[in-house]
Design an enzyme around this catalytic site. Structure first.
Site, PDB file in Angstrom:
ATOM      1  N   ASP A  12      -0.732   0.426  13.101  1.00 23.08           N
ATOM      2  CA  ASP A  12      -1.588   1.144  14.055  1.00 23.08           C
ATOM      3  C   ASP A  12      -2.319   0.148  14.960  1.00 23.08           C
ATOM      4  O   ASP A  12      -2.459   0.373  16.158  1.00 23.08           O
ATOM      5  CB  ASP A  12      -2.636   1.991  13.321  1.00 23.08           C
ATOM      6  CG  ASP A  12      -2.012   2.998  12.379  1.00 23.08           C
ATOM      7  OD1 ASP A  12      -0.841   3.370  12.578  1.00 23.08           O
ATOM      8  OD2 ASP A  12      -2.704   3.417  11.422  1.00 23.08           O
ATOM      9  N   ARG A  61       0.832  -1.192   0.000  1.00 23.71           N
ATOM     10  CA  ARG A  61       0.000   0.000   0.000  1.00 23.71           C
ATOM     11  C   ARG A  61       0.868   1.243   0.000  1.00 23.71           C
ATOM     12  O   ARG A  61       1.996   1.251   0.484  1.00 23.71           O
ATOM     13  CB  ARG A  61      -1.006  -0.016   1.142  1.00 23.71           C
ATOM     14  CG  ARG A  61      -0.731   0.300   2.556  1.00 23.71           C
ATOM     15  CD  ARG A  61       0.471   0.156   3.199  1.00 23.71           C
ATOM     16  NE  ARG A  61       0.681   0.630   4.530  1.00 23.71           N
ATOM     17  CZ  ARG A  61       1.755   1.318   4.856  1.00 23.71           C
ATOM     18  NH1 ARG A  61       2.621   1.676   3.946  1.00 23.71           N
ATOM     19  NH2 ARG A  61       1.986   1.649   6.105  1.00 23.71           N
TER      20      ARG A  61
END
Length: 354
Positions: free
Chosen positions: A309, A142
């Site tokens: 995260d 990504r």
């Protein structure tokens, strides 16, 4: 079964507002794209950058070019707060501050954060729209391109308001992503100083290679106050190179980061470096411990965005309960493993971490 009420009781004893996060609230706009689309905007896989002038048309171009574009609540710190809050299951354990615009995207962000139980105390900006992040997925890679917009407008004055500073004082654990170094270093230093002088735990994340390269000054100003620092292997290597700590041996870099000057001598710094499918490295007190990642077949990986995260969110959910580091890492791996099998930093209704 006899243990269950006791476990629930322990969970309920976690104080409201014990965890405080500060960062850039962004709405993620995600699309599966091809290499040509990345090249069009001079973007690289597995990288994160701030949008420049040439990237301004990117967001609308994504919407026009790709049929299936997803909108999810994002921003690194807010993602971690959401994951921690989801795992803890008790409302308002986590408090989050950042800046958004007075618009629809801002409303979506607030709704997504509050429905999971995060206590959000946004600063609102009249002139700028809510920040967005293009998440361009190519296979299992990504590329992130963030247009901070309102998120870039956070000011220390918001933190200094009586109600907001009371929330800082109430917390015992503080987490700020490295991305916030580009926005408001004075706010980071104020929270870091408070944590240090009250022997509370202050944590940050290297977040992206460009921060170690181009935001060295605010990063190294914060470093002496950091009790736990997170990063992945690429970020670790870049930090090592920029600080002349080496760039090839991630374990060696971790130990050298542990040994960097530290203000609060009451506890040793802990360095946590994730390495994708390879073991998580935890360094402290001159020793590196490896914790295996949870194996996952390539075919089951949907989206690696948000994995880091989620790892931090899982880690924090155990840390605030006073659990040992091995449990923090185990929950971090659990959360990351779950999130990469879904689109965006999303998760099912209830966790099944044991």
């Amino acid at each position: 079964m006899a243990d269950e009420p006791e476990n629930k009781k322990k969970k309920m004893e976690i104080k409201e507002g014990i965890l405080f996060g500060m960062g850039n609230p962004l709405l993620d706009i995600t699309a599966n794209c091809d290499e040509d689309f990345l090249k069009k905007y001079d973007l690289k896989t597995d990288n994160a950058i701030l949008a420049e002038e040439k990237h301004k048309p990117l967001y609308q171009d994504m919407i026009d070019t790709y049929q299936h574009v997803e909108y999810t609540a994002g921003g690194a710190t807010q993602n971690s707060m959401r994951v921690a809050q989801w795992l803890l299951g008790v409302p308002k354990i986590a408090t989050f501050m950042g800046c958004i615009g007075k618009d629809k995207f801002g409303e979506i962000l607030k709704q997504k954060a509050t429905e999971i139980g995060v206590a959000v105390h946004y600063q609102y900006n009249d002139a700028e729209p809510t920040g967005t992040s293009a998440v361009l997925v190519t296979g299992q890679s990504r590329s992130l391109c963030a247009n901070l917009a309102a998120a870039n407008c956070f000011t220390k004055e918001h933190l200094d308001e009586k109600l907001h500073w009371e929330l800082v004082e109430k917390a015992q654990f503080y987490y700020v992503s490295g991305f916030f170094l580009t926005v408001c270093p004075p706010a980071i230093q104020e929270v870091a100083n408070h944590a240090c002088s009250h022997n509370k735990m202050f944590m940050m994340n290297l977040s992206a290679p460009f921060l170690s390269q181009f935001f060295k000054e605010p990063l190294m100003a914060a470093m002496p106050y950091i009790d736990i620092i997170f990063g992945n292997e690429t970020e670790a290597a870049t930090f090592g190179k920029e600080q002349n700590l080496g760039e090839d041996d991630i374990k060696e870099i971790a130990l050298k980061v542990v040994a960097l000057p530290k203000e609060n001598k009451a506890r040793s710094r802990i360095v946590v470096f994730t390495q994708g499918p390879d073991p998580v490295l935890v360094a402290t007190d001159g020793k590196v411990t490896e914790y295996p990642a949870i194996p996952l077949a390539d075919k089951d990986i949907v989206d690696t965005n948000g994995a880091g995260d989620a790892f931090v969110g899982g880690f924090l959910s155990q840390l605030v309960q006073g659990k040992p580091i091995e449990d923090c890492v185990r929950c971090g791996n659990y959360a990351a493993h779950l999130v990469i099998q879904r689109s965006g930093c999303s998760f099912p209704e209830k966790p099944d971490f044991k």
